[in-house]
Design an enzyme around this catalytic site. Sequence first.
Site, PDB file in Angstrom:
ATOM      1  N   ASP A  98      -2.947  -2.782   4.283  1.00 30.11           N
ATOM      2  CA  ASP A  98      -2.050  -3.173   5.362  1.00 30.11           C
ATOM      3  C   ASP A  98      -2.082  -4.696   5.420  1.00 30.11           C
ATOM      4  O   ASP A  98      -3.140  -5.286   5.613  1.00 30.11           O
ATOM      5  CB  ASP A  98      -2.575  -2.570   6.682  1.00 30.11           C
ATOM      6  CG  ASP A  98      -1.485  -2.222   7.648  1.00 30.11           C
ATOM      7  OD1 ASP A  98      -0.613  -3.075   7.860  1.00 30.11           O
ATOM      8  OD2 ASP A  98      -1.528  -1.108   8.207  1.00 30.11           O
ATOM      9  N   ASP A 199       3.132  -5.160   7.792  1.00 31.78           N
ATOM     10  CA  ASP A 199       3.275  -4.961   9.232  1.00 31.78           C
ATOM     11  C   ASP A 199       4.467  -5.764   9.771  1.00 31.78           C
ATOM     12  O   ASP A 199       4.660  -6.935   9.404  1.00 31.78           O
ATOM     13  CB  ASP A 199       1.980  -5.460   9.890  1.00 31.78           C
ATOM     14  CG  ASP A 199       1.852  -5.081  11.335  1.00 31.78           C
ATOM     15  OD1 ASP A 199       1.794  -3.880  11.617  1.00 31.78           O
ATOM     16  OD2 ASP A 199       1.803  -5.987  12.183  1.00 31.78           O
ATOM     17  N   GLU A 262       7.309  -2.203   7.125  1.00 24.82           N
ATOM     18  CA  GLU A 262       7.412  -1.456   8.396  1.00 24.82           C
ATOM     19  C   GLU A 262       8.676  -1.926   9.112  1.00 24.82           C
ATOM     20  O   GLU A 262       8.780  -3.086   9.516  1.00 24.82           O
ATOM     21  CB  GLU A 262       6.196  -1.721   9.282  1.00 24.82           C
ATOM     22  CG  GLU A 262       6.221  -0.860  10.539  1.00 24.82           C
ATOM     23  CD  GLU A 262       5.454  -1.413  11.718  1.00 24.82           C
ATOM     24  OE1 GLU A 262       5.211  -0.650  12.662  1.00 24.82           O
ATOM     25  OE2 GLU A 262       5.116  -2.610  11.725  1.00 24.82           O
ATOM     26  N   HIS A 323       0.230   5.803  13.265  1.00 22.90           N
ATOM     27  CA  HIS A 323      -0.741   5.444  14.297  1.00 22.90           C
ATOM     28  C   HIS A 323      -0.091   4.827  15.540  1.00 22.90           C
ATOM     29  O   HIS A 323      -0.803   4.440  16.461  1.00 22.90           O
ATOM     30  CB  HIS A 323      -1.756   4.466  13.696  1.00 22.90           C
ATOM     31  CG  HIS A 323      -1.129   3.174  13.287  1.00 22.90           C
ATOM     32  ND1 HIS A 323      -0.143   3.126  12.309  1.00 22.90           N
ATOM     33  CD2 HIS A 323      -1.278   1.907  13.727  1.00 22.90           C
ATOM     34  CE1 HIS A 323       0.258   1.868  12.189  1.00 22.90           C
ATOM     35  NE2 HIS A 323      -0.413   1.110  13.022  1.00 22.90           N
ATOM     36  N   ASP A 324       1.229   4.696  15.522  1.00 16.81           N
ATOM     37  CA  ASP A 324       1.933   4.080  16.656  1.00 16.81           C
ATOM     38  C   ASP A 324       2.795   5.071  17.425  1.00 16.81           C
ATOM     39  O   ASP A 324       3.297   4.738  18.497  1.00 16.81           O
ATOM     40  CB  ASP A 324       2.876   2.969  16.158  1.00 16.81           C
ATOM     41  CG  ASP A 324       2.123   1.788  15.574  1.00 16.81           C
ATOM     42  OD1 ASP A 324       1.021   1.498  16.056  1.00 16.81           O
ATOM     43  OD2 ASP A 324       2.654   1.167  14.631  1.00 16.81           O
TER      44      ASP A 324
END
Length: 530
Positions: A98, A199, A262, A323-324
Amino acid sequence: MSESWWRTGAIYHIYPRSFQDSNGDGVGDLEGIRRRLDYLAWLGVDALWISPFYPSPMHDFGYDVADYCGVDPVFGSLEIFDSLVADAHARGFKIILDFVPNHTSIEHPWFRESRAGKGGKRDWYIWRDGAPSGGPPNNWLAHFGGSAWTFDEASGQYYYHAFLPEQPDLNWRNPKVREAMFDVLRFWLRRGADGFRVDVITHLIKDEGLRDNPHNPAWISGRPEIEQLLQMHSADHPEVHGVVAEMRAVLEEFDDRLLIGEIYLPMERMIAYYGEDLSGAHLPFNFQLIEAPWIASAIGDLIEAYEAALPEGAWPNWVLSNHDRPRIAARVGEAQARVAAMLLLTLRGSPTLYYGDELGIGDVEIPPGRIRDPWALREPGLGVGRDPERTPMQWDSSVFAAFSTREPWLPLTPDWPKRNVAEMSADPASPLSLVRALLDARRAHRSLSRGSWRRLESCGDLLAYERIHEDDHKIIVLNFGAAAQLWPVPTTAPKLTIALSTHGDRKGEVVPATLSLRADEGVVLDARKD
Ligand code: GLC
């Protein structure tokens, strides 16, 4: 067209705090992941994307990076990272890191220097005087609530942060920032990283004049504060595509590496991140299944629209959970989550599976005293908390589900003694067995990993499509409803046999003129000419 690993492989997303603790501190770590490689090989995934493990004060659990070229002691060390990569590579896994380029931690030495105005780093971040009438330079809001500007007493200016005040945004218009960050990519690429998930890639370039964002007329009270404004000038700036292409060029210095972005944007704008002549991200993350209503016709329409909109040569991808966002089983229920798994793993393109979804983990209630997510703590009562999708992996029915030897940082599901890998791997009807069988089918059948995609006629709660690669032909029929359904087999269809049902049975059943599906059932059908 060359066949890169990331086209046919399935990506497994690991939130490292929650996969496996190896040192008894209640938080997962890299050594824990290394020790679970057997499981991942058994499951049948191909690449592991690991959320950030860099040194961080953890205000946003690692998405606030204080050193891009290290490992936080809570997760291990560079040596442990190296042994994880070596062992993973020896087993044929790829490792995706990431990369968090939009902002650093407030504790990053660059920000300290920038704040102090030393070392020529002032312009590495976004500093501005307040508005002439007082207050912050413009109306931009932070994603976790409040103004996106924080005043620095010492220098008398404001700095910009799209997320927490502890996450100052870097100034990507500064070529020195770009060079420093590209060197970070090279550092990990040389150490064996096979790719990056970048990200908030859409945020890197902001409007040069920092114009106010317009108000969002659709905002209603009870929604997060950030949604009061349309992010017109703070994100998805046309110049961002140049930066993405530069990142891609850094990866091209190495062999067969992967760039994922992302991107939460409407489809056309998301697709633009493939870049001109595919010079951008290999895979702009496609979150449409996360955002769409769970209705067969709506899902069918969006798949068709996406397939039609992809530029020539662009490879599709699909994501169900991360995870969001609430886990798939929390959104659509456990029974439909199986249908969703079948959808994810039989669509054309690279699938990303989120750890724990294979166990059917749904909504986990987090007692108020155990809430950890900074967004939930800053904007309580809105249901924006991300802890429920970050709870520990459940391995067996021993103490703390064998995730840790002490109380984990977030709670387990109440039914963990049954909802765990050991129990579910022994049950052919479990969601875990289904995911494994689907991954196995993707490897065994080129139609599923490489074949064309075409929607077939269906109505109501049914969605039907076919995948074809040379003489390998599969038909997938999914029942999005809680009632049994009938699907009239097209008269032109060859002989059909059930290869796989979401319920774990019916294998080998020959399909008559009408296929009957139980409630919440999906099937993969083998189509044979003979
Ligand atoms: C991304 C991450 C999220 C994080 C945010 C700020 O959206 O997925 O977890 O909080 O960026 O870095």
